[in-house]
Design a protein around this motif. Structure first.
Motif, PDB file in Angstrom:
ATOM      1  N   GLU A  33      63.304 -40.402  10.544  1.00  0.00           N
ATOM      2  CA  GLU A  33      64.339 -40.329   9.762  1.00  0.00           C
ATOM      3  C   GLU A  33      64.565 -39.215   9.187  1.00  0.00           C
ATOM      4  OE1 GLU A  33      66.528 -42.918   9.801  1.00  0.00           O
ATOM      5  OE2 GLU A  33      65.550 -44.361  11.173  1.00  0.00           O
ATOM      6  N   ILE A  34      65.636 -38.424   9.167  1.00  0.00           N
ATOM      7  CA  ILE A  34      66.017 -37.331   8.284  1.00  0.00           C
ATOM      8  C   ILE A  34      66.740 -37.685   6.988  1.00  0.00           C
ATOM      9  CG2 ILE A  34      65.338 -36.072  10.253  1.00  0.00           C
ATOM     10  CD1 ILE A  34      68.278 -35.641  10.833  1.00  0.00           C
ATOM     11  N   LYS A  44      60.769 -34.554   8.368  1.00  0.00           N
ATOM     12  CA  LYS A  44      62.515 -34.019   8.317  1.00  0.00           C
ATOM     13  C   LYS A  44      62.344 -32.788   9.445  1.00  0.00           C
ATOM     14  CE  LYS A  44      65.790 -31.468   5.504  1.00  0.00           C
ATOM     15  NZ  LYS A  44      65.896 -30.814   4.200  1.00  0.00           N
ATOM     16  N   ASN A  45      61.198 -32.056   9.564  1.00  0.00           N
ATOM     17  CA  ASN A  45      61.430 -30.938  10.574  1.00  0.00           C
ATOM     18  C   ASN A  45      61.233 -31.693  11.920  1.00  0.00           C
ATOM     19  OD1 ASN A  45      61.366 -28.862   8.552  1.00  0.00           O
ATOM     20  ND2 ASN A  45      58.929 -28.963   8.735  1.00  0.00           N
ATOM     21  N   ARG A  46      60.458 -32.754  12.253  1.00  0.00           N
ATOM     22  CA  ARG A  46      60.235 -33.237  13.501  1.00  0.00           C
ATOM     23  C   ARG A  46      61.817 -34.061  13.930  1.00  0.00           C
ATOM     24  NH1 ARG A  46      54.356 -35.801  14.507  1.00  0.00           N
ATOM     25  NH2 ARG A  46      53.459 -34.078  14.735  1.00  0.00           N
ATOM     26  N   GLY A  47      62.241 -34.586  12.852  1.00  0.00           N
ATOM     27  CA  GLY A  47      63.362 -35.459  12.947  1.00  0.00           C
ATOM     28  C   GLY A  47      64.764 -34.641  13.450  1.00  0.00           C
ATOM     29  N   THR A  48      64.760 -33.368  12.600  1.00  0.00           N
ATOM     30  CA  THR A  48      65.750 -32.212  13.073  1.00  0.00           C
ATOM     31  C   THR A  48      65.569 -31.665  14.327  1.00  0.00           C
ATOM     32  OG1 THR A  48      65.983 -31.687  10.621  1.00  0.00           O
ATOM     33  CG2 THR A  48      66.805 -30.151  12.122  1.00  0.00           C
ATOM     34  N   ALA A  49      64.300 -31.432  14.834  1.00  0.00           N
ATOM     35  CA  ALA A  49      64.143 -30.972  16.059  1.00  0.00           C
ATOM     36  C   ALA A  49      64.744 -32.083  17.271  1.00  0.00           C
ATOM     37  CB  ALA A  49      62.688 -30.665  16.322  1.00  0.00           C
ATOM     38  N   ASP A  72      71.134 -38.926  14.730  1.00  0.00           N
ATOM     39  CA  ASP A  72      69.710 -38.350  14.514  1.00  0.00           C
ATOM     40  C   ASP A  72      69.147 -38.190  15.906  1.00  0.00           C
ATOM     41  OD1 ASP A  72      69.117 -41.137  14.964  1.00  0.00           O
ATOM     42  OD2 ASP A  72      68.837 -41.437  13.001  1.00  0.00           O
ATOM     43  N   GLY A  73      67.639 -38.053  15.928  1.00  0.00           N
ATOM     44  CA  GLY A  73      67.149 -38.222  17.269  1.00  0.00           C
ATOM     45  C   GLY A  73      67.337 -39.206  18.155  1.00  0.00           C
ATOM     46  N   ASP A  74      67.357 -40.406  17.599  1.00  0.00           N
ATOM     47  CA  ASP A  74      67.565 -41.709  18.410  1.00  0.00           C
ATOM     48  C   ASP A  74      68.811 -42.350  18.603  1.00  0.00           C
ATOM     49  OD1 ASP A  74      67.105 -42.916  16.000  1.00  0.00           O
ATOM     50  OD2 ASP A  74      65.153 -43.335  16.478  1.00  0.00           O
TER      51      ASP A  74
END
Length: 230
Positions: A154-155, A164-169, A134-136
């Protein structure tokens, strides 16, 4: 005439000597006979003398007793013992080697590489080697890394559509930054989180990649706890 007389005298002498020689055996036989008769008549008196004479003769020819053999010297028992065998040398005492207990360290998890330059993808269901979760969170060379200085939504599952959108980005941006070249992983004050993930700060050319994502609005500093859903 005188010669004839002499011859006659000589011849008469030879006749006498031959006659007397022929009568000698008769004289000897007569003497033996007379001796035998006299011995027979006087046998009682002659018998003890004959027996005594026979004993003396027997004693004179009796065999002598064998001389006693000299006694042998006593043999000591110690002299008859078998020769003693050589005594084997005593074993040389070897230096005792102290037994030192050796503690075998348990294998520790593979440390995260200090510097990495790899090609990354997204993590799937199979084994994870170089991939982004994921992002981190990501895997590098089989080691799971948690970025220490940021926090992303968390996604899986997401708290809300905005999260979800911020996590995917954030996930897509982290993949691009990791594939942008070599980077350095630096441990902080807390190296492992509660799930066993290794806390590391990512640097490239002295700049934190996590802080770059914060400036882009895709992450927030670790410990801020701002809500992702509005």
């Amino acid at each position: 005439m005188a010669a004839k007389r002499g011859n006659r005298r000589k011849s008469s002498g030879r006749g006498k000597s031959s006659a007397s020689g022929s009568l000698m055996p008769w004289y000897a036989g007569a003497a033996l006979a007379i001796g035998g008769i006299v011995a027979y008549d006087h046998w009682p008196a002659l018998k003890p003398k004959l027996i005594a004479t026979e004993r003396v003769a027997t004693a004179s020819i009796a065999p002598r007793a064998p001389a006693e053999k000299p006694a042998l010297a006593p043999v000591h028992v110690a002299a008859m013992r078998a020769p003693s065998l050589p005594v084997p040398p005593a074993p040389i005492p070897s230096a005792s080697i102290p037994v030192v207990p050796v503690s075998v360290p348990r294998p520790s998890p593979t440390p995260a590489p200090a510097t990495a330059s790899e090609s990354f993808g997204f993590c799937g269901d199979g084994p994870h080697f170089n991939c982004v979760v994921d992002g981190d969170t990501f895997w590098v060379r089989g080691v799971k890394i948690r970025i220490a200085d940021i926090d992303t939504p968390e996604i899986n599952p997401p708290a809300c559509p905005e999260a979800k959108n911020r996590g995917t980005a954030a996930k897509l941006r982290l993949l691009a930054l990791l594939n942008d070249g070599a980077f350095t992983l630096q441990a902080g004050s807390s190296e492992v989180d509660k799930d066993g993930l290794k806390f590391r700060t990512i640097y490239r050319q002295g700049r934190s990649i996590g802080m770059q994502m914060v400036s882009e609005g895709l992450a927030q500093p670790s410990g801020s706890h701002k809500p992702w859903c509005t």
